[in-house]
Design a protein around this motif. Structure first.
Motif, mmCIF file in Angstrom:
data_model
loop_
_atom_site.group_PDB
_atom_site.id
_atom_site.type_symbol
_atom_site.label_atom_id
_atom_site.label_comp_id
_atom_site.label_asym_id
_atom_site.label_seq_id
_atom_site.Cartn_x
_atom_site.Cartn_y
_atom_site.Cartn_z
ATOM 1 N N LYS A 43 41.962 18.972 55.211
ATOM 2 C CA LYS A 43 41.604 18.401 56.518
ATOM 3 C C LYS A 43 41.176 19.476 57.503
ATOM 4 N N ALA A 44 41.727 20.673 57.355
ATOM 5 C CA ALA A 44 41.395 21.785 58.251
ATOM 6 C C ALA A 44 40.179 22.579 57.756
ATOM 7 N N GLU A 45 39.526 22.082 56.690
ATOM 8 C CA GLU A 45 38.342 22.751 56.141
ATOM 9 C C GLU A 45 38.653 24.178 55.674
ATOM 10 N N LEU A 46 39.845 24.385 55.120
ATOM 11 C CA LEU A 46 40.254 25.718 54.676
ATOM 12 C C LEU A 46 40.443 25.802 53.164
ATOM 13 N N ASP A 47 40.686 24.680 52.520
ATOM 14 C CA ASP A 47 40.978 24.667 51.085
ATOM 15 C C ASP A 47 39.855 25.283 50.261
ATOM 16 N N ASP A 48 38.604 25.002 50.604
ATOM 17 C CA ASP A 48 37.475 25.554 49.849
ATOM 18 C C ASP A 48 37.518 27.077 49.807
ATOM 19 N N PHE A 49 37.951 27.703 50.911
ATOM 20 C CA PHE A 49 38.063 29.167 50.926
ATOM 21 C C PHE A 49 39.280 29.626 50.124
ATOM 22 N N ILE A 50 40.415 28.978 50.332
ATOM 23 C CA ILE A 50 41.654 29.413 49.674
ATOM 24 C C ILE A 50 41.516 29.412 48.155
ATOM 25 N N VAL A 51 40.889 28.387 47.616
ATOM 26 C CA VAL A 51 40.786 28.301 46.151
ATOM 27 C C VAL A 51 39.868 29.370 45.563
ATOM 28 N N THR A 52 39.057 30.023 46.401
ATOM 29 C CA THR A 52 38.218 31.121 45.906
ATOM 30 C C THR A 52 38.974 32.444 45.874
ATOM 31 N N CYS A 53 40.129 32.501 46.548
ATOM 32 C CA CYS A 53 40.935 33.726 46.558
ATOM 33 C C CYS A 53 41.618 33.895 45.206
ATOM 34 N N LYS A 54 41.778 35.140 44.791
ATOM 35 C CA LYS A 54 42.339 35.454 43.468
ATOM 36 C C LYS A 54 43.656 34.721 43.207
ATOM 37 N N ASP A 55 44.561 34.734 44.185
ATOM 38 C CA ASP A 55 45.865 34.095 44.008
ATOM 39 C C ASP A 55 45.976 32.751 44.722
ATOM 40 N N GLY A 56 44.859 32.188 45.139
ATOM 41 C CA GLY A 56 44.863 30.880 45.782
ATOM 42 C C GLY A 56 45.820 30.811 46.959
ATOM 43 N N TYR A 57 46.667 29.804 46.971
ATOM 44 C CA TYR A 57 47.614 29.609 48.073
ATOM 45 C C TYR A 57 48.701 30.691 48.114
ATOM 46 N N ASP A 58 48.823 31.463 47.031
ATOM 47 C CA ASP A 58 49.796 32.554 46.985
ATOM 48 C C ASP A 58 49.174 33.899 47.368
ATOM 49 N N THR A 59 47.983 33.868 47.941
ATOM 50 C CA THR A 59 47.308 35.092 48.389
ATOM 51 C C THR A 59 47.971 35.615 49.658
#
Length: 166
Positions: A43-59
């Motif tokens: 909803k905050a338009e942030l998930d698309d970026f987070i999933v591209t990070c090496k560790d995802g939500y654990d980055t």
């Protein structure tokens, strides 16, 4: 407590803690499920970026979000507000230091949230508020006029001038 628990405040420069995306979000709701965290970030338009990070939500995102852009920090703050289940979200100059692309993303999020939340926006950048149901125009500590953008453009010379110079 009742009022405080129903209002989320998103400031111009939100503080981001030196922990992961997930850890920053769990600060407002320690028992948040993975699904709730992902839904808030979408909803905050942030998930698309987070999933591209090496560790995802654990980055690990660094002290004060050093590894994030200003827009990403704002969207993380918005995700925290959503996770806290606040009914009222107050944005205080939340787009003033963002580039046009990030401002557009935040504006999209605000427009989407306005159907389910009460949104209060403090802004000098009038493009942030031109879709608001009600704008209160304040000058020199006094309410000069109030109404929609269209109404103020027609009936408030100061608002009109300010909008045109922007």
């Amino acid at each position: 407590n009742s009022i405080r628990n129903n209002i989320a405040y998103i400031q111009q420069t939100p503080y981001i803690f030196n922990m992961t995306f997930k850890g920053n979000l769990q600060l407002v709701k320690p028992d948040a499920t993975e699904e709730e965290i992902v839904a808030a970030c979408k909803k905050a338009e942030l998930d698309d970026f987070i999933v591209t990070c090496k560790d995802g939500y654990d980055t690990l995102i660094g002290e004060n979000g050093i590894n994030l852009s200003g827009g990403q920090r704002q969207r993380l703050a918005i995700a925290r507000a959503l996770l806290s289940n606040a009914k009222v979200i107050m944005f205080d100059e939340s787009t003033s230091s963002l580039d046009n692309e990030n401002q557009a993303k935040i504006q999209k999020v605000i427009n989407n949230l306005s159907t389910t939340h009460t949104i209060i926006i403090v802004a000098h950048r009038l493009t942030t508020i031109h879709n608001a149901d009600k704008i209160i125009f304040i000058d020199n500590h006094k309410i000069i006029a109030e109404g929609t953008h269209k109404y103020l453009m027609k009936n408030c010379k100061q608002y009109n001038n300010l909008y045109k110079t922007e």
